[in-house]
Motif scaffolding. Structure first.
Motif, mmCIF file in Angstrom:
data_model
loop_
_atom_site.group_PDB
_atom_site.id
_atom_site.type_symbol
_atom_site.label_atom_id
_atom_site.label_comp_id
_atom_site.label_asym_id
_atom_site.label_seq_id
_atom_site.Cartn_x
_atom_site.Cartn_y
_atom_site.Cartn_z
ATOM 1 N N TYR A 128 -14.261 15.667 -5.327
ATOM 2 C CA TYR A 128 -14.450 14.266 -5.713
ATOM 3 C C TYR A 128 -13.274 13.706 -6.515
ATOM 4 O O TYR A 128 -12.448 14.462 -7.044
ATOM 5 C CB TYR A 128 -15.749 14.107 -6.493
ATOM 6 N N SER A 129 -13.205 12.384 -6.580
ATOM 7 C CA SER A 129 -12.181 11.709 -7.374
ATOM 8 C C SER A 129 -12.721 11.468 -8.777
ATOM 9 O O SER A 129 -13.757 10.826 -8.955
ATOM 10 C CB SER A 129 -11.809 10.370 -6.730
ATOM 11 N N ILE A 266 -17.290 10.165 -4.730
ATOM 12 C CA ILE A 266 -16.867 10.970 -3.587
ATOM 13 C C ILE A 266 -17.114 10.154 -2.328
ATOM 14 O O ILE A 266 -18.164 9.508 -2.178
ATOM 15 C CB ILE A 266 -17.592 12.328 -3.529
ATOM 16 N N ASP A 270 -12.813 11.867 1.158
ATOM 17 C CA ASP A 270 -12.666 13.052 0.311
ATOM 18 C C ASP A 270 -13.193 14.296 1.015
ATOM 19 O O ASP A 270 -12.589 15.371 0.938
ATOM 20 C CB ASP A 270 -13.423 12.864 -1.010
ATOM 21 N N GLU A 273 -10.876 15.294 3.778
ATOM 22 C CA GLU A 273 -9.659 15.896 3.234
ATOM 23 C C GLU A 273 -9.865 17.365 2.878
ATOM 24 O O GLU A 273 -8.930 18.171 2.956
ATOM 25 C CB GLU A 273 -9.196 15.114 2.000
#
Length: 402
Positions: A128-129, A266, A270, A273
């Motif tokens: 997650y970011s 997220i 994501d 990736e």
């Protein structure tokens, strides 16, 4: 695994001379992410829902002016390479060519559906970011729209103090600001791909005769959805994908396991990736709760993981996630701690817990449990009923090949 098993020969196609207003109407199909643009029999590019929603062109403009040149792939292209191309081009739909003609499309959703049963090998924590861009209920819709565009994102959590109270999307804003009012030239009954809360399309485009400015000055609380789909930071990615498909959303707000506080977001991108991770990715060890460790730092934890995995022959650690959770129970002032280790390796997926007084003690107990699994050759991934050995090999192959 190649994309021949997951590509679709059904796609929406428009000639370059088609007005944008007609193309916008196609996106009333909520499942449609992008349309293919051609010039006769010649492929020219794609136009995505997000691209159209972000544009300020008049509806009388032609779709050829909005064409995005994304990579094309062959029918036998490897899935892992396709995911790389999607990430590199910021596109969730890629055209599939057969002898230089459009044969079909491959979508991010199709890839996620194919690999979903095997994504339990990775958690939200890994993907997650942590940069949570958010707005407040009192922020104007105009400022919210600018924030969405400047940040290059499509969904924005709405936070009041420390409380997550809603979420607003780029499509919500576009639909809202193109709804109702009198239209000057070029009006259309379809909005630019809106995904509003009501699920319908409203209004059109063109000048609003003053209505647009008034709408942009309204607070975002008038527009936001107060139903926010969240996911725990420790949840596996197969749960993330399942939740996204169930609620028909492309992003989830990530919350801390113990407090429920929003800590990140997220997206489907994501998750996609994660399929492109390489063997040589460093920062492979991620630690949540590092501050609980006494007498150990990040390098010590990394060395512990390396020590554990190096004892049993050749093994490459792709990702290691260590989570430490402190309980209220104490012994002589030392809190009870749960340590959980998850390892994604070229020999499979291993997970183990350790519980002890003090984080360091708990972590070493978890490491010992992982060692015992390695010695017995047992992996969590292989024990899952839905896991197929060949498919599991495909998943690890995407991470390790290339």
């Amino acid at each position: 695994m190649n994309i021949s098993e997951i590509l679709s020969t059904k796609f929406t196609e428009f000639d370059i001379g088609t007005p944008l207003s007609k193309v916008a109407g196609a996106f009333e199909n909520q499942e449609l992410d992008a349309v293919v643009v051609t010039d006769g029999d010649e492929y020219r590019g794609v136009v995505s829902r997000r691209q159209l929603a972000s544009s300020s062109n008049q509806p009388s403009a032609k779709v050829g002016s909005q064409v995005q040149h994304v990579p094309t792939v062959e029918r036998t292209e490897d899935v892992r390479e396709v995911t790389r191309l999607m990430i590199g081009s910021d596109a969730k739909t890629l055209p599939v060519l057969d002898e230089d003609r459009i044969f079909g499309v491959v979508t991010a959703d199709a890839i996620l559906e194919a690999v979903r049963p095997f994504l339990d090998a990775v958690t939200v924590e890994d993907a997650y970011s942590t940069k949570l861009v958010s707005t407040t209920p009192e922020a104007t819709i105009g400022k919210t729209l600018n924030l969405l565009r400047e940040s290059g994102i499509a969904h924005l959590p709405v936070i009041d103090g420390d409380e997550l109270v809603g979420i607003v999307s780029l499509y919500d804003v576009i639909e809202f600001t193109t709804r109702g009012g009198s239209k000057s030239q070029g009006g259309s009954s379809g909005s630019f791909g809106g995904r509003g809360r009501s699920g319908g399309s409203h209004g059109g485009f063109g000048a609003r005769e003053g209505d647009s400015d008034r709408m942009l000055d309204l607070p975002v609380r008038n527009l936001m959805s107060d139903v926010v789909v969240t996911v725990r930071r420790s949840a596996p990615l197969d749960e993330v994908v399942e939740t996204m498909f169930e609620h028909e959303v492309s992003s989830l707000v990530v919350t801390a396991d113990q407090t429920g506080e929003p800590v990140g977001i997220i997206t489907k991108t994501d998750v996609i990736e994660a399929l492109t991770w390489e063997r040589d990715d460093r920062n492979a060890v991620q630690v949540f709760g590092l501050d609980l460790l006494e007498g150990m730092d990040y390098d010590d934890v990394s060395a512990l993981i390396e020590s554990v995995t190096s004892k049993y022959g050749e093994m490459s650690v792709i990702k290691a996630s260590i989570e430490l959770q402190e309980h209220k129970e104490q012994s002589r002032g030392v809190p009870l701690v749960l340590a959980r280790i998850r390892l994604v390796t070229d020999r499979g997926y291993f997970t183990a817990d350790g519980e002890g007084y003090g984080a360091t003690h708990a972590l070493r107990l978890a490491a010992n449990a992982v060692e015992r699994q390695l010695l017995k050759g047992k992996t969590y991934g292989q024990s899952k009923k839905q896991s197929d050995a060949e498919s599991q090999e495909h998943l690890y192959g995407w991470w390790l090949s290339g």
